[in-house]
Design an enzyme around this catalytic site. Structure first.
Site, PDB file in Angstrom:
ATOM      1  N   GLY A 151       0.800  -1.054   0.038  1.00 12.68           N
ATOM      2  CA  GLY A 151       0.080   0.035   0.065  1.00 12.68           C
ATOM      3  C   GLY A 151       0.753   1.194   0.017  1.00 12.68           C
ATOM      4  CB  ILE A 207       3.177   2.240   4.788  1.00 11.51           C
ATOM      5  CG1 ILE A 207       2.900   3.407   5.295  1.00 11.51           C
ATOM      6  CG2 ILE A 207       4.861   2.109   5.794  1.00 11.51           C
ATOM      7  CD1 ILE A 207       2.222   3.219   6.799  1.00 11.51           C
ATOM      8  NE  ARG A 246      -7.251  -6.334   0.350  1.00 11.24           N
ATOM      9  CZ  ARG A 246      -7.618  -5.678   1.508  1.00 11.24           C
ATOM     10  NH1 ARG A 246      -8.493  -6.049   2.373  1.00 11.24           N
ATOM     11  NH2 ARG A 246      -7.678  -4.054   1.132  1.00 11.24           N
ATOM     12  CB  SER A 247      -5.991  -6.301  -4.986  1.00  7.74           C
ATOM     13  OG  SER A 247      -5.615  -5.222  -4.420  1.00  7.74           O
ATOM     14  NE  ARG A 299      -2.004  -0.531  14.578  1.00  6.55           N
ATOM     15  CZ  ARG A 299      -1.456   0.698  14.102  1.00  6.55           C
ATOM     16  NH1 ARG A 299      -0.119   0.707  13.901  1.00  6.55           N
ATOM     17  NH2 ARG A 299      -2.031   1.887  14.084  1.00  6.55           N
ATOM     18  CD  GLU A 345       2.307  -1.383  20.014  1.00  3.11           C
ATOM     19  OE1 GLU A 345       1.983  -0.275  20.168  1.00  3.11           O
ATOM     20  OE2 GLU A 345       2.903  -1.850  18.906  1.00  3.11           O
ATOM     21  CG  HIS A 381       3.723   1.876  17.750  1.00  2.00           C
ATOM     22  ND1 HIS A 381       2.625   1.238  17.852  1.00  2.00           N
ATOM     23  CD2 HIS A 381       3.637   2.696  16.600  1.00  2.00           C
ATOM     24  CE1 HIS A 381       1.715   1.429  16.827  1.00  2.00           C
ATOM     25  NE2 HIS A 381       2.272   2.368  16.108  1.00  2.00           N
TER      26      HIS A 381
HETATM   27  P1  NAP Z   1      -2.705   1.191   2.828  1.00  2.00           P
HETATM   28  O1  NAP Z   1      -2.199   1.818   1.850  1.00  2.00           O
HETATM   29  O2  NAP Z   1      -4.508   0.682   2.938  1.00  2.00           O
HETATM   30  O3  NAP Z   1      -1.900  -0.301   2.571  1.00  2.00           O
HETATM   31  C1  NAP Z   1      -2.131  -1.471   3.051  1.00  2.00           C
HETATM   32  C2  NAP Z   1      -1.966  -2.633   2.163  1.00  2.00           C
HETATM   33  O4  NAP Z   1      -2.204  -3.848   2.789  1.00  2.00           O
HETATM   34  C3  NAP Z   1      -2.698  -2.376   0.704  1.00  2.00           C
HETATM   35  O5  NAP Z   1      -1.751  -2.632  -0.474  1.00  2.00           O
HETATM   36  C4  NAP Z   1      -3.669  -3.936   0.812  1.00  2.00           C
HETATM   37  O6  NAP Z   1      -4.027  -4.468  -0.212  1.00  2.00           O
HETATM   38  C5  NAP Z   1      -2.533  -4.711   1.553  1.00  2.00           C
HETATM   39  N1  NAP Z   1      -3.530  -5.654   2.432  1.00  2.00           N
HETATM   40  C6  NAP Z   1      -4.692  -5.382   3.197  1.00  2.00           C
HETATM   41  N2  NAP Z   1      -4.966  -6.761   3.460  1.00  2.00           N
HETATM   42  C7  NAP Z   1      -4.239  -7.668   2.939  1.00  2.00           C
HETATM   43  C8  NAP Z   1      -4.177  -9.089   3.247  1.00  2.00           C
HETATM   44  N3  NAP Z   1      -4.815  -9.744   4.061  1.00  2.00           N
HETATM   45  N4  NAP Z   1      -3.204  -9.721   2.469  1.00  2.00           N
HETATM   46  C9  NAP Z   1      -2.148  -8.967   1.890  1.00  2.00           C
HETATM   47  N5  NAP Z   1      -2.303  -7.671   1.722  1.00  2.00           N
HETATM   48  C10 NAP Z   1      -3.295  -6.981   2.361  1.00  2.00           C
HETATM   49  O7  NAP Z   1      -2.021   1.441   4.150  1.00  2.00           O
HETATM   50  P2  NAP Z   1      -0.886   2.142   4.684  1.00  2.00           P
HETATM   51  O8  NAP Z   1      -1.062   3.840   4.698  1.00  2.00           O
HETATM   52  O9  NAP Z   1       0.230   1.880   3.768  1.00  2.00           O
HETATM   53  O10 NAP Z   1      -0.715   1.603   6.419  1.00  2.00           O
HETATM   54  C11 NAP Z   1      -0.608   0.235   6.317  1.00  2.00           C
HETATM   55  C12 NAP Z   1      -0.568   0.128   7.845  1.00  2.00           C
HETATM   56  O11 NAP Z   1       0.590   0.470   8.586  1.00  2.00           O
HETATM   57  C13 NAP Z   1      -1.549   0.783   8.649  1.00  2.00           C
HETATM   58  O12 NAP Z   1      -2.902   0.132   8.702  1.00  2.00           O
HETATM   59  C14 NAP Z   1      -1.171   0.761  10.217  1.00  2.00           C
HETATM   60  O13 NAP Z   1      -1.713  -0.317  10.894  1.00  2.00           O
HETATM   61  C15 NAP Z   1       0.485   0.712   9.735  1.00  2.00           C
HETATM   62  N6  NAP Z   1       1.335   1.838  10.412  1.00  2.00           N
HETATM   63  C16 NAP Z   1       2.009   1.593  11.486  1.00  2.00           C
HETATM   64  C17 NAP Z   1       2.505   2.749  11.933  1.00  2.00           C
HETATM   65  C18 NAP Z   1       3.628   2.915  13.006  1.00  2.00           C
HETATM   66  O14 NAP Z   1       3.688   3.946  13.718  1.00  2.00           O
HETATM   67  N7  NAP Z   1       4.528   1.945  13.220  1.00  2.00           N
HETATM   68  C19 NAP Z   1       2.523   4.137  11.410  1.00  2.00           C
HETATM   69  C20 NAP Z   1       1.466   4.172  10.113  1.00  2.00           C
HETATM   70  C21 NAP Z   1       0.881   3.137   9.982  1.00  2.00           C
HETATM   71  P3  NAP Z   1      -5.076  -3.611  -1.292  1.00  2.00           P
HETATM   72  O15 NAP Z   1      -4.267  -3.320  -2.656  1.00  2.00           O
HETATM   73  O16 NAP Z   1      -5.827  -5.099  -1.631  1.00  2.00           O
HETATM   74  O17 NAP Z   1      -6.082  -3.066  -0.509  1.00  2.00           O
END
Ligand code: NAP
Length: 319
Positions: free
Chosen positions: A158, A160, A181-182, A239, A268, A286
């Protein structure tokens, strides 16, 4: 003026903006989240809530609030919202928003920090030095994994995931393989593999960047670690619930993988002693988005959603 509960201390700029638009109550807590009972009380008391990680807006919380529920919007501070039961919120007529994009680069930077720190044994080396145990440079001392030119495997391509892959490819000349996923096109060379274990096996460094929640719970299990190279390094900035933490500990203890870099944990702020005792594991509290300007952007984005609601517009970052 609508009442707004901000569940944690936010940067001053965000609080000042919030006060211009709403009757604001701030929960004077740095890190402790709302329990389900507290979340239910909050939803009964305030028109709007700006919650964040660790606030338990669970199905149980919505059930407890029941017919007395007053809250109309949960404008989450953070892109990850697995602490909010979105289905229960929808059923209760509560809108939910998050802060996508504002967190992307900072979180990718922390992933790079964990990759470099773990592969090059940086935090271990610093511990050696601070303990007074460094007795001078040596050609075979503290040898780590050379990062440039290796293969990175991204789980969840996605926003990140792509920012990490971009850094790995252009900054470190790495090959990129990924599982998502997709189907996903990327603006840089990268190979999608439709088999999670296949990505884990192909990569020297695996980075997890999928959202948490029911769909991805323990997605990374013992079989995934068994598929990795014994020299492989595992990084999680997503997460904690995405990883079977005991399986990760076993893989590290048994030498199935060479090291890990973690920013997030299953429960956590609890971090298992077994992880804390291993020198080949880099552990951060974190820190993904922990920079003032990033936190201010996140706060502004959450407030923009509340202001949109107040003005009768759709939430720009509705989930
Ligand atoms: P995002 O743009 O929605 O990206 C998530 C990606 O994961 C999408 O490409 C999605 O695929 C894929 N995905 C979802 N479910 C899946 C599965 N079951 N199997 C395989 N791939 C799957 O989100 P983002 O902005 O990159 O953020 C991602 C996550 O990082 C957040 O939800 C958050 O929990 C975590 N995060 C952590 C911190 C930290 O402080 N450590 C900070 C920010 C975020 P699709 O293309 O099919 O939708």
């Amino acid at each position: 003026m609508k009442t707004l509960l901000i569940t944690r201390l936010l940067p001053e700029a965000n609080i000042a903006t919030a006060r211009q638009h709403f009757d604001v109550t701030i929960r004077e807590e740095e890190s402790a989240g709302l329990t389900p009972a507290e979340a239910a009380d909050a939803m009964k008391t305030y028109d709007l809530i700006l919650p964040t990680l660790g606030d338990a807006f669970t199905a149980e919380a919505f059930e407890m609030a029941g017919a007395d529920l007053r809250c109309k919007v949960l404008a989450n501070f953070g892109v990850g919202y697995n602490h909010i039961d979105v289905d229960a919120a929808k059923a209760a007529g509560v809108l939910v928003s998050n802060t996508p994009g504002a967190v992307t680069d900072a979180t990718a930077d922390i992933a790079m920090t964990l990759i470099l720190s773990t592969c090059r044994r940086a935090s271990e080396g610093e511990r050696v030095l601070r303990a007074g145990n460094w007795h001078g440079w040596g050609p075979t001392q503290m040898l780590g994994m050379h990062v440039t030119g290796k293969t990175v495997g991204i789980i969840g391509m996605g926003r990140i995931g792509q920012a990490i892959a971009h850094r790995c490819h252009y900054g470190f000349g790495m090959d990129v393989v990924f599982y998502n996923r997709s189907a996903k096109e990327t603006a840089f060379p990268a190979r999608q593999i439709d088999d999670l274990a296949g990505v884990m096996a192909a990569a020297d460094i695996v980075v997890v960047a999928v959202p948490g929640g029911a769909e991805t719970n323990k997605l990374i299990n013992g079989d995934c670690f068994a598929a990795m190279k014994p020299s492989g390094v595992f990084v999680n900035i997503a997460r904690g619930d995405v990883v079977d933490e005991p399986a990760l500990i076993s893989a590290l203890q048994d030498g199935q993988i060479a090291g890990a870099g973690l920013d997030v944990y299953a429960q956590e702020p609890f971090v298992p002693l077994a992880l804390r005792e291993m020198d080949n594991v880099t552990l951060l509290p974190h820190l993904g988005t922990a920079a003032l300007e990033v936190r201010e952007d996140m706060g502004q984005m959450a407030l923009d959603n509340l202001i949109a609601f107040e003005e009768g517009r759709d939430l720009p970052q509705a989930v």
